[in-house]
Design a protein around this motif. Sequence first.
Motif, PDB file in Angstrom:
ATOM      1  N   GLY A  76       0.801  -1.216   0.000  1.00  0.00           N
ATOM      2  CA  GLY A  76       0.000   0.000   0.000  1.00  0.00           C
ATOM      3  C   GLY A  76       0.834   1.266   0.000  1.00  0.00           C
ATOM      4  N   GLU A  77       0.140   2.406   0.152  1.00  0.00           N
ATOM      5  CA  GLU A  77       0.792   3.711   0.181  1.00  0.00           C
ATOM      6  C   GLU A  77      -0.091   4.681   0.962  1.00  0.00           C
ATOM      7  OE1 GLU A  77       1.117   5.145  -3.793  1.00  0.00           O
ATOM      8  OE2 GLU A  77      -1.022   4.916  -4.220  1.00  0.00           O
ATOM      9  N   TRP A  78       0.504   5.805   1.379  1.00  0.00           N
ATOM     10  CA  TRP A  78      -0.285   6.824   2.051  1.00  0.00           C
ATOM     11  C   TRP A  78       0.190   8.197   1.606  1.00  0.00           C
ATOM     12  CZ3 TRP A  78       0.669  10.244   6.417  1.00  0.00           C
ATOM     13  CH2 TRP A  78       2.014  10.327   6.793  1.00  0.00           C
ATOM     14  N   ASN A  79      -0.692   9.182   1.713  1.00  0.00           N
ATOM     15  CA  ASN A  79      -0.422  10.545   1.286  1.00  0.00           C
ATOM     16  C   ASN A  79      -0.285  11.422   2.525  1.00  0.00           C
ATOM     17  OD1 ASN A  79      -0.649  13.262   0.435  1.00  0.00           O
ATOM     18  ND2 ASN A  79      -1.735  12.635  -1.420  1.00  0.00           N
ATOM     19  N   PRO A  80       0.929  11.910   2.828  1.00  0.00           N
ATOM     20  CA  PRO A  80       1.101  12.719   4.046  1.00  0.00           C
ATOM     21  C   PRO A  80       0.270  13.999   4.039  1.00  0.00           C
ATOM     22  CG  PRO A  80       3.225  12.000   3.169  1.00  0.00           C
ATOM     23  CD  PRO A  80       2.203  11.686   2.129  1.00  0.00           C
ATOM     24  N   ALA A  81       0.011  14.549   2.866  1.00  0.00           N
ATOM     25  CA  ALA A  81      -0.727  15.814   2.795  1.00  0.00           C
ATOM     26  C   ALA A  81      -2.199  15.622   3.141  1.00  0.00           C
ATOM     27  CB  ALA A  81      -0.583  16.436   1.408  1.00  0.00           C
ATOM     28  N   THR A  82      -2.801  14.558   2.652  1.00  0.00           N
ATOM     29  CA  THR A  82      -4.243  14.330   2.876  1.00  0.00           C
ATOM     30  C   THR A  82      -4.510  13.280   3.947  1.00  0.00           C
ATOM     31  OG1 THR A  82      -4.364  12.611   1.177  1.00  0.00           O
ATOM     32  CG2 THR A  82      -4.700  14.909   0.472  1.00  0.00           C
ATOM     33  N   ARG A  83      -3.454  12.585   4.407  1.00  0.00           N
ATOM     34  CA  ARG A  83      -3.557  11.488   5.385  1.00  0.00           C
ATOM     35  C   ARG A  83      -4.311  10.276   4.812  1.00  0.00           C
ATOM     36  NH1 ARG A  83      -6.975  12.677   8.779  1.00  0.00           N
ATOM     37  NH2 ARG A  83      -7.683  14.703   8.011  1.00  0.00           N
ATOM     38  N   ALA A  84      -4.517  10.268   3.492  1.00  0.00           N
ATOM     39  CA  ALA A  84      -5.232   9.151   2.872  1.00  0.00           C
ATOM     40  C   ALA A  84      -4.319   7.928   2.794  1.00  0.00           C
ATOM     41  CB  ALA A  84      -5.700   9.542   1.474  1.00  0.00           C
ATOM     42  N   ILE A  85      -4.925   6.751   2.986  1.00  0.00           N
ATOM     43  CA  ILE A  85      -4.181   5.499   2.936  1.00  0.00           C
ATOM     44  C   ILE A  85      -4.954   4.518   2.071  1.00  0.00           C
ATOM     45  CG2 ILE A  85      -5.283   4.716   5.077  1.00  0.00           C
ATOM     46  CD1 ILE A  85      -2.823   3.090   5.699  1.00  0.00           C
ATOM     47  N   ARG A  86      -4.203   3.701   1.316  1.00  0.00           N
ATOM     48  CA  ARG A  86      -4.830   2.622   0.558  1.00  0.00           C
ATOM     49  C   ARG A  86      -3.839   1.474   0.466  1.00  0.00           C
ATOM     50  NH1 ARG A  86      -7.190   4.094  -4.468  1.00  0.00           N
ATOM     51  NH2 ARG A  86      -6.726   2.048  -5.326  1.00  0.00           N
ATOM     52  N   PHE A  87      -4.365   0.251   0.584  1.00  0.00           N
ATOM     53  CA  PHE A  87      -3.505  -0.918   0.438  1.00  0.00           C
ATOM     54  C   PHE A  87      -4.349  -2.072  -0.070  1.00  0.00           C
ATOM     55  CE2 PHE A  87      -4.814  -0.657   4.885  1.00  0.00           C
ATOM     56  CZ  PHE A  87      -5.329  -1.909   5.162  1.00  0.00           C
ATOM     57  N   THR A  88      -3.680  -3.039  -0.663  1.00  0.00           N
ATOM     58  CA  THR A  88      -4.344  -4.191  -1.267  1.00  0.00           C
ATOM     59  C   THR A  88      -3.933  -5.458  -0.540  1.00  0.00           C
ATOM     60  OG1 THR A  88      -4.374  -3.102  -3.430  1.00  0.00           O
ATOM     61  CG2 THR A  88      -4.716  -5.484  -3.386  1.00  0.00           C
ATOM     62  N   ARG A  89      -4.927  -6.264  -0.217  1.00  0.00           N
ATOM     63  CA  ARG A  89      -4.702  -7.575   0.391  1.00  0.00           C
ATOM     64  C   ARG A  89      -4.842  -8.621  -0.709  1.00  0.00           C
ATOM     65  NH1 ARG A  89      -8.947 -10.468   4.622  1.00  0.00           N
ATOM     66  NH2 ARG A  89      -7.818 -12.460   4.876  1.00  0.00           N
ATOM     67  N   PHE A  90      -3.835  -9.452  -0.865  1.00  0.00           N
ATOM     68  CA  PHE A  90      -3.834 -10.475  -1.917  1.00  0.00           C
ATOM     69  C   PHE A  90      -4.217 -11.817  -1.297  1.00  0.00           C
ATOM     70  CE2 PHE A  90      -0.767  -7.174  -2.990  1.00  0.00           C
ATOM     71  CZ  PHE A  90      -1.191  -6.799  -4.266  1.00  0.00           C
ATOM     72  N   LEU A  91      -5.438 -12.287  -1.610  1.00  0.00           N
ATOM     73  CA  LEU A  91      -5.936 -13.513  -0.997  1.00  0.00           C
ATOM     74  C   LEU A  91      -5.707 -14.757  -1.853  1.00  0.00           C
ATOM     75  CD1 LEU A  91      -8.114 -11.031  -0.142  1.00  0.00           C
ATOM     76  CD2 LEU A  91      -8.974 -12.926   1.228  1.00  0.00           C
ATOM     77  N   GLY A  92      -5.524 -14.583  -3.139  1.00  0.00           N
ATOM     78  CA  GLY A  92      -5.335 -15.734  -4.016  1.00  0.00           C
ATOM     79  C   GLY A  92      -5.491 -15.290  -5.458  1.00  0.00           C
ATOM     80  N   PRO A  93      -5.288 -16.195  -6.383  1.00  0.00           N
ATOM     81  CA  PRO A  93      -5.417 -15.845  -7.805  1.00  0.00           C
ATOM     82  C   PRO A  93      -6.804 -15.258  -8.113  1.00  0.00           C
ATOM     83  CG  PRO A  93      -4.425 -18.014  -7.545  1.00  0.00           C
ATOM     84  CD  PRO A  93      -4.896 -17.605  -6.196  1.00  0.00           C
ATOM     85  N   GLY A  94      -6.810 -14.030  -8.642  1.00  0.00           N
ATOM     86  CA  GLY A  94      -8.060 -13.401  -9.050  1.00  0.00           C
ATOM     87  C   GLY A  94      -8.914 -12.869  -7.918  1.00  0.00           C
ATOM     88  N   TYR A  95      -8.395 -12.854  -6.678  1.00  0.00           N
ATOM     89  CA  TYR A  95      -9.205 -12.364  -5.571  1.00  0.00           C
ATOM     90  C   TYR A  95      -8.357 -11.455  -4.688  1.00  0.00           C
ATOM     91  CZ  TYR A  95     -12.145 -12.279  -1.363  1.00  0.00           C
ATOM     92  OH  TYR A  95     -12.895 -11.883  -0.294  1.00  0.00           O
ATOM     93  N   GLU A  96      -8.789 -10.194  -4.584  1.00  0.00           N
ATOM     94  CA  GLU A  96      -8.104  -9.199  -3.783  1.00  0.00           C
ATOM     95  C   GLU A  96      -9.126  -8.391  -2.972  1.00  0.00           C
ATOM     96  OE1 GLU A  96      -6.105  -6.735  -6.581  1.00  0.00           O
ATOM     97  OE2 GLU A  96      -4.718  -8.314  -7.261  1.00  0.00           O
TER      98      GLU A  96
END
Length: 531
Positions: free
Chosen positions: A374-394
């Motif tokens: 994932g990543e975050w934006n210090p200016a807006t405090r926004a955060i996003r990240f991806t969890r990888f559970l298996g082929p074709g499913y996140e």
Amino acid sequence: MPLINRSSMSIHWRIFTPDDRTRAFGIAPAYEGTIAAGGQAGIGYSASRFQLEIRDRPPLSVIPPSRILVPAGPPGIVGELYRSSDMLEYLGGSELRLTTHEVVDVPGFLPSTHGFRFANSFPANTAHVSVRVGSVDMAIGDAANGLCGGMVYAVRDHFHAGMPLPAHKAGPVSGVLYEYLVGRLYDSFDGLGWTEYLRLMSPGCSAGERARTAYFTALPSIESDIRNGAPSPIGLVQVNTDDPFKVGNNHQVLVYGFERNGRRVRLRIYDPNHPDRDDITLDFDTSVTPPVFSYTVPPGGDGRIYSFFCHRYQQRQPPPADQIPPWIDFPFPNPLAEGANDIIVANGWLGLLRIERVFGNRFNGTIYGQRMEGEWNPATRAIRFTRFLGPGYEQLYTGVLELDPETRNLTGRLSGSFQEIHGDVTGQASYDWRAAPRLLVDGNGWQTELRLHRLDGDGSVAGEMYGDAVDGRWDHAAQRLHLTRRSADANYAQEWTGRRTDGLTFAGDFQEIVRGVRQARQYRWMAFDRR
């Protein structure tokens, strides 16, 4: 007091004692007289407070008969009480103008120095306080409404005992201080408390009766307390209903000063809902019925104040300071620091969000034991990240790093929502999540941090609190957490069991294990990601 006749006719005045309901005769000839048009006279009574009647001629006049211009009060009811320090002007007809200005405060008392530092706000799962009325347990408010009566009584207790209040910045949820506040809340509803709330909040209680209670019963009692150097606890009636379960929607505050300017009155108030504020006042005019009360902050209940009354306060010695665990300020850890083990709950599932590597504003690690980036934006405090559970499913998690609304500093908490992605299709449903690097624990009044190092898929848990190792199990189906705290003493341990009530809030009980024997006494504990 001076009585000035500003009309174009002579008037006759009579004084009655403060409790005279019949007013057939004045106190004595010395307490009545005639004032010519444009003239004035000094009137008063040795007991200071009195009722006043004004006529167009002496009461024994027959031809023509004496006529009352300003009645002392309604038949059979004590009317307006004046004081020898007031000034009255008769303007003609039935109009009197009262002028007085008096300011009296309890010496040395201010909410900012003698009130609790925390607000009357407690977690939603704090045990409700109730009293038995017949066969029904009636709640005194709910956990969100808090313990206003207990806080008000406790503040007066400490002030009279000359003891400083505990320095807690958040309301206790267990231990000696909590039990003391709950006990004082019960005390505040003894005697007049329940009956006066039920009487004054009933729609059958007339506006006149509400006014008389506030103006002629409560106000003199408040003034007496203040003059004697004692803050005065009062109940604010904020609902208009016969439903006894709404008693908790009323409020209790502490009056520590008053200001009179004629019939206009201002009460200076410590309101436990608003700590550290010295500017809260209750204003009203004793000539107005139905009563109109103006409060500095929006009242609860129906959003207005219908009346108020004085509680029958009895002093109680506060618990010794050495019996109350000290307040501890725990710093906010960075939830996105390399090596952080954040406790996360997403759609009811408890787990760990591990930050293994940080590259500028990007990071990676695991969530629920599965790979995450994932990543975050210090200016807006926004955060996003991806969890990888298996082929074709996140799962895509988006959110923010939360700010403290008062200090505007980062709190160490994360919150947001996530969506499922199958292949290239993002699901429409979104689910809430929140995370924190540690939970704040209040165990029988003693504070600490709970940090988890492991929370496996089978529910096994390991971490630390109070400087000791803990291990146990998380039961997802029951939403229950079981922990064993192991001290350096091999003969002593504690068993903690609690339920997740909301978000990252837990509540339960713990027991001591001494030489392998579980002790009977249970102690309350709660844990939160915020206070």
